[in-house]
Design a protein around this motif. Sequence first.
Motif, PDB file in Angstrom:
ATOM      1  N   GLU A  35      36.402 -10.763  -9.070  1.00 54.26           N
ATOM      2  CA  GLU A  35      35.764 -11.944  -9.646  1.00 54.26           C
ATOM      3  C   GLU A  35      36.139 -12.078 -11.124  1.00 54.26           C
ATOM      4  N   GLU A  36      36.268 -10.951 -11.809  1.00 55.24           N
ATOM      5  CA  GLU A  36      36.643 -10.981 -13.219  1.00 55.24           C
ATOM      6  C   GLU A  36      38.027 -11.586 -13.411  1.00 55.24           C
ATOM      7  N   GLY A  48      39.054  -0.952 -21.022  1.00 56.10           N
ATOM      8  CA  GLY A  48      39.785  -1.901 -20.223  1.00 56.10           C
ATOM      9  C   GLY A  48      38.857  -2.704 -19.335  1.00 56.10           C
ATOM     10  N   GLY A  49      39.400  -3.676 -18.713  1.00 57.58           N
ATOM     11  CA  GLY A  49      38.639  -4.552 -17.842  1.00 57.58           C
ATOM     12  C   GLY A  49      38.170  -5.797 -18.566  1.00 57.58           C
ATOM     13  N   TYR A  50      37.569  -6.679 -17.826  1.00 62.32           N
ATOM     14  CA  TYR A  50      37.087  -7.950 -18.360  1.00 62.32           C
ATOM     15  C   TYR A  50      35.575  -7.938 -18.272  1.00 62.32           C
ATOM     16  N   THR A  90      42.656  -6.102 -13.789  1.00 65.15           N
ATOM     17  CA  THR A  90      42.481  -4.932 -12.939  1.00 65.15           C
ATOM     18  C   THR A  90      43.616  -4.830 -11.926  1.00 65.15           C
ATOM     19  N   ARG A  91      43.664  -3.717 -11.245  1.00 64.12           N
ATOM     20  CA  ARG A  91      44.735  -3.481 -10.269  1.00 64.12           C
ATOM     21  C   ARG A  91      44.482  -4.161  -8.937  1.00 64.12           C
ATOM     22  N   HIS A  92      43.307  -4.745  -8.769  1.00 60.30           N
ATOM     23  CA  HIS A  92      42.945  -5.397  -7.513  1.00 60.30           C
ATOM     24  C   HIS A  92      42.309  -6.744  -7.823  1.00 60.30           C
ATOM     25  N   PRO A  93      42.425  -7.710  -6.917  1.00 54.00           N
ATOM     26  CA  PRO A  93      41.767  -9.002  -7.150  1.00 54.00           C
ATOM     27  C   PRO A  93      40.251  -8.811  -7.288  1.00 54.00           C
ATOM     28  N   VAL A 104      45.686 -12.083 -10.798  1.00 50.04           N
ATOM     29  CA  VAL A 104      45.038 -13.177 -11.515  1.00 50.04           C
ATOM     30  C   VAL A 104      45.463 -14.479 -10.847  1.00 50.04           C
ATOM     31  N   PRO A 105      44.496 -15.240 -10.315  1.00 52.26           N
ATOM     32  CA  PRO A 105      44.832 -16.427  -9.530  1.00 52.26           C
ATOM     33  C   PRO A 105      45.273 -17.626 -10.372  1.00 52.26           C
ATOM     34  N   LEU A 106      46.491 -17.523 -10.882  1.00 56.25           N
ATOM     35  CA  LEU A 106      47.130 -18.613 -11.602  1.00 56.25           C
ATOM     36  C   LEU A 106      48.323 -19.105 -10.789  1.00 56.25           C
ATOM     37  N   THR A 107      48.857 -20.249 -11.154  1.00 50.63           N
ATOM     38  CA  THR A 107      50.062 -20.744 -10.481  1.00 50.63           C
ATOM     39  C   THR A 107      51.264 -19.925 -10.935  1.00 50.63           C
ATOM     40  N   LYS A 108      52.353 -20.035 -10.200  1.00 48.86           N
ATOM     41  CA  LYS A 108      53.587 -19.342 -10.589  1.00 48.86           C
ATOM     42  C   LYS A 108      54.023 -19.782 -11.988  1.00 48.86           C
ATOM     43  N   LYS A 109      53.950 -21.068 -12.267  1.00 47.20           N
ATOM     44  CA  LYS A 109      54.329 -21.573 -13.591  1.00 47.20           C
ATOM     45  C   LYS A 109      53.438 -20.979 -14.676  1.00 47.20           C
TER      46      LYS A 109
END
Length: 103
Positions: free
Chosen positions: A43-44, A1-3, A38-41, A83-88
Amino acid sequence: GGYDFNTHEALTTWAEALENGRIEEPDRIFFDIAATVTRHPTEENAKIANVVRRIGTSHFVVGSDWPAFNQPRWVPVNFRNNVPLTKKEHDDILDNVAPYFER
């Protein structure tokens, strides 16, 4: 798992191929990001957001690698929260269903 490095290289290679029109049937390409978030914010997770935007949200689905990783109910929660994406963008990905599954 992971990026990890290899996952990032594979996805950025696909992004470049899609951007340059080198994929003959791009609508048939899907990526499952179940165990990459991951379970936390981290850089990946920011890198995931970047490559998702390059490839397009329509090419991603959220599955589960349970029991090895997160229980299925936590995958969309971790994805949306970390994951820092928009709501959309989150909604689009969470609504995606691979075409070989029936709704």
